[in-house]
Scaffold this motif. Sequence first.
Motif, PDB file in Angstrom:
ATOM      1  N   THR A  26      15.408  -7.388   0.943  1.00 45.58           N
ATOM      2  CA  THR A  26      14.649  -6.161   1.174  1.00 45.58           C
ATOM      3  C   THR A  26      13.400  -6.134   0.294  1.00 45.58           C
ATOM      4  OG1 THR A  26      15.578  -4.780  -0.590  1.00 45.58           O
ATOM      5  CG2 THR A  26      16.899  -5.015   1.441  1.00 45.58           C
ATOM      6  N   PRO A  27      12.512  -5.148   0.509  1.00 42.22           N
ATOM      7  CA  PRO A  27      11.356  -5.014  -0.380  1.00 42.22           C
ATOM      8  C   PRO A  27      11.742  -4.836  -1.849  1.00 42.22           C
ATOM      9  CG  PRO A  27      10.981  -3.768   1.619  1.00 42.22           C
ATOM     10  CD  PRO A  27      12.408  -4.238   1.681  1.00 42.22           C
ATOM     11  N   GLN A  65       1.098  -3.404  -2.455  1.00 47.09           N
ATOM     12  CA  GLN A  65       2.210  -2.529  -2.843  1.00 47.09           C
ATOM     13  C   GLN A  65       2.983  -3.153  -3.991  1.00 47.09           C
ATOM     14  OE1 GLN A  65       5.730  -3.114  -2.405  1.00 47.09           O
ATOM     15  NE2 GLN A  65       6.351  -1.077  -3.104  1.00 47.09           N
ATOM     16  N   LEU A  66       3.213  -4.466  -3.935  1.00 48.10           N
ATOM     17  CA  LEU A  66       3.982  -5.134  -4.993  1.00 48.10           C
ATOM     18  C   LEU A  66       3.250  -5.089  -6.321  1.00 48.10           C
ATOM     19  CD1 LEU A  66       5.328  -8.302  -3.136  1.00 48.10           C
ATOM     20  CD2 LEU A  66       6.518  -6.147  -3.605  1.00 48.10           C
ATOM     21  N   ALA A  89      -4.695  -4.207 -15.209  1.00 49.00           N
ATOM     22  CA  ALA A  89      -5.638  -3.753 -14.187  1.00 49.00           C
ATOM     23  C   ALA A  89      -5.101  -4.198 -12.833  1.00 49.00           C
ATOM     24  CB  ALA A  89      -7.033  -4.323 -14.422  1.00 49.00           C
ATOM     25  N   LEU A  90      -5.417  -3.419 -11.808  1.00 46.52           N
ATOM     26  CA  LEU A  90      -4.973  -3.739 -10.450  1.00 46.52           C
ATOM     27  C   LEU A  90      -6.182  -3.881  -9.538  1.00 46.52           C
ATOM     28  CD1 LEU A  90      -2.053  -1.144 -10.043  1.00 46.52           C
ATOM     29  CD2 LEU A  90      -1.858  -3.563 -10.657  1.00 46.52           C
ATOM     30  N   VAL A  91      -6.209  -4.970  -8.780  1.00 45.27           N
ATOM     31  CA  VAL A  91      -7.238  -5.195  -7.773  1.00 45.27           C
ATOM     32  C   VAL A  91      -6.505  -5.300  -6.435  1.00 45.27           C
ATOM     33  CG1 VAL A  91      -9.125  -6.675  -7.008  1.00 45.27           C
ATOM     34  CG2 VAL A  91      -8.659  -6.420  -9.455  1.00 45.27           C
ATOM     35  N   LEU A  92      -6.712  -4.313  -5.574  1.00 45.93           N
ATOM     36  CA  LEU A  92      -5.927  -4.188  -4.348  1.00 45.93           C
ATOM     37  C   LEU A  92      -6.836  -4.240  -3.123  1.00 45.93           C
ATOM     38  CD1 LEU A  92      -3.696  -1.206  -5.568  1.00 45.93           C
ATOM     39  CD2 LEU A  92      -3.333  -3.663  -5.932  1.00 45.93           C
ATOM     40  N   TYR A  93      -6.373  -4.964  -2.098  1.00 48.51           N
ATOM     41  CA  TYR A  93      -7.177  -5.224  -0.902  1.00 48.51           C
ATOM     42  C   TYR A  93      -6.377  -4.760   0.317  1.00 48.51           C
ATOM     43  CZ  TYR A  93     -10.618  -8.148   1.697  1.00 48.51           C
ATOM     44  OH  TYR A  93     -11.628  -8.627   2.501  1.00 48.51           O
ATOM     45  N   SER A  94      -6.849  -3.704   0.976  1.00 45.68           N
ATOM     46  CA  SER A  94      -6.112  -3.096   2.095  1.00 45.68           C
ATOM     47  C   SER A  94      -4.646  -2.883   1.723  1.00 45.68           C
ATOM     48  CB  SER A  94      -6.207  -3.975   3.355  1.00 45.68           C
ATOM     49  OG  SER A  94      -7.533  -4.094   3.801  1.00 45.68           O
ATOM     50  N   PRO A  95      -4.375  -2.230   0.583  1.00 49.67           N
ATOM     51  CA  PRO A  95      -3.009  -2.176   0.063  1.00 49.67           C
ATOM     52  C   PRO A  95      -2.114  -1.147   0.749  1.00 49.67           C
ATOM     53  CG  PRO A  95      -4.442  -0.907  -1.355  1.00 49.67           C
ATOM     54  CD  PRO A  95      -5.336  -1.545  -0.315  1.00 49.67           C
ATOM     55  N   ALA A  96      -0.834  -1.472   0.789  1.00 46.12           N
ATOM     56  CA  ALA A  96       0.180  -0.553   1.313  1.00 46.12           C
ATOM     57  C   ALA A  96       0.691   0.301   0.157  1.00 46.12           C
ATOM     58  CB  ALA A  96       1.324  -1.338   1.949  1.00 46.12           C
ATOM     59  N   ILE A  97      -0.117   1.288  -0.241  1.00 46.89           N
ATOM     60  CA  ILE A  97       0.231   2.095  -1.411  1.00 46.89           C
ATOM     61  C   ILE A  97       0.624   3.524  -1.068  1.00 46.89           C
ATOM     62  CG2 ILE A  97      -1.066   0.793  -3.141  1.00 46.89           C
ATOM     63  CD1 ILE A  97      -3.389   2.727  -2.712  1.00 46.89           C
ATOM     64  N   ALA A  98       0.654   3.854   0.233  1.00 48.15           N
ATOM     65  CA  ALA A  98       0.999   5.210   0.647  1.00 48.15           C
ATOM     66  C   ALA A  98       1.930   5.149   1.856  1.00 48.15           C
ATOM     67  CB  ALA A  98      -0.262   6.012   0.966  1.00 48.15           C
ATOM     68  N   GLY A  99       3.106   4.548   1.645  1.00 46.41           N
ATOM     69  CA  GLY A  99       4.032   4.345   2.762  1.00 46.41           C
ATOM     70  C   GLY A  99       5.282   5.188   2.708  1.00 46.41           C
ATOM     71  N   ALA A 100       5.205   6.357   2.079  1.00 53.15           N
ATOM     72  CA  ALA A 100       6.396   7.183   1.883  1.00 53.15           C
ATOM     73  C   ALA A 100       7.052   7.613   3.191  1.00 53.15           C
ATOM     74  CB  ALA A 100       6.051   8.402   1.039  1.00 53.15           C
ATOM     75  N   GLN A 101       6.244   7.738   4.256  1.00 49.45           N
ATOM     76  CA  GLN A 101       6.777   8.198   5.541  1.00 49.45           C
ATOM     77  C   GLN A 101       7.005   7.055   6.532  1.00 49.45           C
ATOM     78  OE1 GLN A 101       7.611  11.405   5.643  1.00 49.45           O
ATOM     79  NE2 GLN A 101       6.752  11.575   3.579  1.00 49.45           N
ATOM     80  N   SER A 102       6.931   5.819   6.063  1.00 50.34           N
ATOM     81  CA  SER A 102       7.018   4.672   6.965  1.00 50.34           C
ATOM     82  C   SER A 102       8.446   4.416   7.452  1.00 50.34           C
ATOM     83  CB  SER A 102       6.488   3.418   6.265  1.00 50.34           C
ATOM     84  OG  SER A 102       6.716   2.274   7.061  1.00 50.34           O
ATOM     85  N   GLY A 103       8.659   4.554   8.751  1.00 47.02           N
ATOM     86  CA  GLY A 103       9.964   4.242   9.326  1.00 47.02           C
ATOM     87  C   GLY A 103      10.274   2.758   9.235  1.00 47.02           C
ATOM     88  N   LYS A 114      14.841   4.634  -0.059  1.00 50.52           N
ATOM     89  CA  LYS A 114      13.978   5.207   0.954  1.00 50.52           C
ATOM     90  C   LYS A 114      12.539   4.768   0.701  1.00 50.52           C
ATOM     91  CE  LYS A 114      16.878   9.273   1.694  1.00 50.52           C
ATOM     92  NZ  LYS A 114      16.943  10.763   1.640  1.00 50.52           N
ATOM     93  N   ALA A 115      11.737   4.814   1.743  1.00 47.60           N
ATOM     94  CA  ALA A 115      10.340   4.382   1.615  1.00 47.60           C
ATOM     95  C   ALA A 115       9.628   5.133   0.492  1.00 47.60           C
ATOM     96  CB  ALA A 115       9.606   4.573   2.938  1.00 47.60           C
ATOM     97  N   ALA A 116       9.924   6.431   0.361  1.00 45.93           N
ATOM     98  CA  ALA A 116       9.277   7.228  -0.686  1.00 45.93           C
ATOM     99  C   ALA A 116       9.632   6.737  -2.085  1.00 45.93           C
ATOM    100  CB  ALA A 116       9.667   8.697  -0.539  1.00 45.93           C
ATOM    101  N   ASP A 117      10.782   6.071  -2.212  1.00 45.63           N
ATOM    102  CA  ASP A 117      11.225   5.579  -3.521  1.00 45.63           C
ATOM    103  C   ASP A 117      10.395   4.409  -4.024  1.00 45.63           C
ATOM    104  OD1 ASP A 117      13.309   7.425  -3.448  1.00 45.63           O
ATOM    105  OD2 ASP A 117      14.702   6.000  -2.525  1.00 45.63           O
ATOM    106  N   ILE A 118       9.663   3.746  -3.123  1.00 41.79           N
ATOM    107  CA  ILE A 118       8.898   2.560  -3.539  1.00 41.79           C
ATOM    108  C   ILE A 118       7.417   2.682  -3.207  1.00 41.79           C
ATOM    109  CG2 ILE A 118      10.934   1.086  -3.258  1.00 41.79           C
ATOM    110  CD1 ILE A 118       9.561  -0.089  -0.742  1.00 41.79           C
TER     111      ILE A 118
END
Length: 205
Positions: A26-27, A65-66, A89-103, A114-118
């Motif tokens: 899993t993630p 996201q990772l 420092a973080l350099v993020l490119y099209s990042p998946a940083i707002a996936g709390a509602q992702s089924g 749950k998605a919101a947990d990560i």
Amino acid sequence: SARRFAGLGLVAISIQYRISDQKNVTPLDAMADARDAIRWVRSQAKSLGIDPNRVAAYGVSAGGQLAAAAAMVMPEEHIKEGVSSAANALVLYSPAIAGAQSGWVNRLLLGRAKAADISPDRFVRGGQVPVHITQGEEDTVTPYSGARNFCAHMNVAGNPCEVRRYAGLGHLLSRKLDEQEWDCDVDQVARTDAWRAEERFLANR
């Protein structure tokens, strides 16, 4: 990306992490691998010839996201044997940083969380590391609104965060907007501009 950063005179290390198989991995496993990798880099600072207090994490899409999660999510898991997984420092490119509602993320987690947990945007607080985000405004995979809101919350909390946005472009700065996940047509001019902005951000850290 590792070759590009190495060409700038940086020590660049490409990490490996487990990929979700919708059966056992899993993630959460990928996140553990990312944390371990960053801690390993710090623990090997002397042999690598690096400053353990100037470690940046770079992540693209799910990798974003990772990178962010290793610094923000599950803080009780960050420190192991006195070494932190939070990059400086973080350099993020099209990042998946707002996936709390992702089924989809919920399904990948196999009921272990749950998605919101990560989702990094749920863990914004004061005292976090500087973040630079590259984002296409028409991104349908990791929407611009997620990056915009994440950075706004970071700024309110007193954390440096900037989004370099590109109008008319989608995921990974693709010019092709009707299918962005599997058929990416990167705008080369925008990507070069994004790379230069990333390099300026790192030079100032």
